[in-house]
Every structure is written in C-alpha cells, then in structure tokens.
Write an enzyme that holds these catalytic residues in place. Structure first.
Site, PDB file in Angstrom:
ATOM      1  N   CYS A 139      -1.205  -3.730  -2.390  1.00 30.72           N
ATOM      2  CA  CYS A 139      -1.330  -4.212  -1.013  1.00 30.72           C
ATOM      3  C   CYS A 139       0.048  -4.411  -0.393  1.00 30.72           C
ATOM      4  CB  CYS A 139      -2.119  -5.519  -0.987  1.00 30.72           C
ATOM      5  SG  CYS A 139      -2.257  -6.241   0.662  1.00 30.72           S
ATOM      6  N   CYS A 142       0.387  -7.410   1.905  1.00 31.13           N
ATOM      7  CA  CYS A 142       0.450  -8.679   1.182  1.00 31.13           C
ATOM      8  C   CYS A 142       1.850  -8.930   0.621  1.00 31.13           C
ATOM      9  CB  CYS A 142      -0.549  -8.691   0.019  1.00 31.13           C
ATOM     10  SG  CYS A 142      -2.238  -8.292   0.456  1.00 31.13           S
ATOM     11  N   ASP A 143       2.476  -7.889   0.094  1.00 31.43           N
ATOM     12  CA  ASP A 143       3.686  -8.065  -0.701  1.00 31.43           C
ATOM     13  C   ASP A 143       4.932  -7.401  -0.142  1.00 31.43           C
ATOM     14  OD1 ASP A 143       2.139  -9.466  -2.572  1.00 31.43           O
ATOM     15  OD2 ASP A 143       1.537  -7.609  -3.563  1.00 31.43           O
TER      16      ASP A 143
END
Length: 323
Positions: A139, A142-143
């Site tokens: 993701c 997300c990261d």
C-alpha cells in the site's frame, strides 16, 4: 421506514465495507430493510488506500479513495444502515437464518451479501514475509510517506502498480518499476505519465527472486527472464502489485467457488445458496474497479430485497413465483 428487528436478527447482513459493501448498504437500507454492515478492521477496502481515483463518474478532477468511501459510508448511515467495525470470524451459510460470528458478537440474517473483496498477491520469495512492515508493503498511500528522498521498487506492470509508482514519486527520489515483460499492461494515459516522469526507471523482463537486507529492506535480487542474468538492485522499500486473490477463506466448502477461489455468481449476483449474494472483487474476475463494485453491490441489495419479499410472502414489483 426501516424494519424493526431484535439486535441479533437483521434482514440483511453485509460483510465487507469496500465500494460494493457500502453501495449494498445504501440500497438495502434505503429500501427499508434492517441492514447491518460489518466493516472488517477498517472501512473502505482497497479503494480507501488509493491516492486518487480519476475514473469514477461525477468527479472530473478525481477524488481520493478515502474521501469517496467516507462519503458512501455517510450515505449508508443516513438511510439507517447499522455500521459495526468488527471482523467476521465465521459464517454459517448452510442453515437459515444465516449465522455470522465476529470477534465480539453473533448475528443472524435473512439474507447475506458477501463483499469481502480481494487482497494483494504476494511474491512468495525469500525475505518477503520477514520484511513486511520493515520495507515490504502492499500500500503506497499507507507507507509512501516513510520513503522521503529514498529509493523504492514497485513490482508489477498493471494499472495499480503504475498508479502507485507515480504516487511514490511524491516522496521517493527514485522509483524502479520491475516488470516481467518488455511492455506495461497499464492504460496508455498512465504509461505516458511514466514516460514523462524522470524519477521513474523501468526494469524490463525481470522478476524478484529474493528480498534482502538487515533490520530493514536493502534491495532485491533480480533475474532477467531473457538472459538469465542475476543482479542486485539496491532500494529502501519494495511495493508489490501483482494482482489479487479473493477473500473467500470463510466460505470454502459452503459455497461454489471457481478455480481461482472467486465466488461464482449469476447475472443477478446470486450465489449457489439461495439468499446469499456476492458483490465486488470477491466475485469479479475481469474488471476490478470501483464502478463495477458499486454496480454489483446495488444489484445484490435489490436481489436480497426481492428474496426477503418472497420469503415473507409480500408484494415486490416484478416478483413472480419463478423469480
């Protein structure tokens, strides 16, 4: 007006809160059905982790996946859907009413909509499991923030891989896209954006055979499929986008699945069990998009309403004894 039920028995239980599940909740609750949406551990599914959705109708400038799914959630709640953030651990499809157990509660439903979606495939190479959370991710939204001025590798050549590679250029100084073929599968518009982005470098005809590092990812071993040459490519992170696997583990042995593990449905989202419907990526093998998920979610909810009407021997537009 929404039907009044006891806390445990609902007209419809929807498992999963991606676009398919959220749309099913909108349609079911608006139809006056007592609707319970069990979200899983987070709301929005894979769509919510997408930085920018540009092909969903009505948003000419695009919209973030998180914002779009939050709007869908508000719409479902406005019509009376009960939303519970909980993880389903067991589902009994072989008796009626259908039983659903979560980490904290047990419920029953007259009709069930399965919208559990799909999860990213893993590479299955040494080092992958070891470095999840320490440089291996599925993701980018997300990261990606954690790779400011660092180098990362994106594995894959489809739309998801290229969309996330482009997103990562907001942070990373270098983004390597490793693809097993000599051309991308992504849409032309995305390929043009890649060609015009100086931070992206394409690595053709190659596969990752190992992820290496110490406490954190340090790079990958690559094998060129045409020459057989093995090389090491240094990077601080690896993002994997090589397709999805349907989240159907809860239903194995209870419902018909195809050879790839997707739920088999007909054109009306009906499964092999009467009263159980499936929508979204858990049954979609051709075009896994937000717009198709919404379409199947709406259809599943309407078919659930029709099933309940027949069950309760009450009128429903277009309902016949053969329906």
């Amino acid at each position: 007006m929404v039907h009044q039920q006891n806390n445990k028995l609902h007209d419809v239980i929807i498992i999963g809160s991606g676009p398919a599940g959220l749309t099913a909740a909108i349609y079911a609750s608006r139809a006056g059905l007592a609707t319970l949406l069990l979200t899983g551990m987070f709301i929005g599914g894979q769509a919510a982790t997408t930085d920018r959705i540009e092909n969903y109708p009505g948003f000419p400038e695009g919209i973030s996946g998180e914002e779009l799914t939050n709007l869908m959630l508000k719409q479902a709640e406005r019509f009376g859907a009960q939303v519970v953030i909980d993880q389903v651990t067991q589902a009994n499809l072989l008796t009626h009413p259908f039983g659903v157990k979560t980490d904290s509660e047990q419920y029953e439903a007259k009709a069930l909509v399965i919208a559990t979606g799909a999860s990213p495939h893993k590479l299955g190479v040494p080092g992958e499991e070891e470095f999840i959370g320490r440089g291996v991710s599925f993701c980018a939204t997300c990261d990606g923030f954690f790779y400011q001025d660092k180098s990362v590798i994106v594995v894959g050549g489809g739309n998801s891989a290229i969309e996330e590679a482009l997103f990562l250029t907001k942070f990373a100084s270098r983004v390597y896209v490793v693809h097993r073929r000599d051309r991308l599968r992504a849409d032309d518009i995305l390929q043009k954006r890649v060609a015009g982005n100086e931070r992206i470098e394409l690595v053709w005809d190659s596969i990752v055979t190992q992820i290496v590092g110490d406490a954190q990812v340090g790079g990958v071993r690559l094998k060129n499929l045409k020459t057989g040459q093995v090389t090491t490519l240094a990077a601080d992170g690896v993002f994997v986008y090589i397709g999805n696997a349907a989240n159907t583990q809860l239903f194995v042995g209870q419902i018909e699945l195809d050879e790839q593990g997707y739920i088999v449905t007909d054109a009306r989202q009906r499964t092999s069990i009467k009263g159980v419907f499936a929508a979204g990526d858990v049954q979609e093998r051709v075009l896994q998009q937000v717009v198709t998920a919404c379409c199947t979610g709406a259809r599943a909810a309407m078919e659930a309403e029709k099933f309940i009407a027949k069950l309760e021997d009450r009128a429903y537009p277009g309902l016949s004894i053969e329906s």
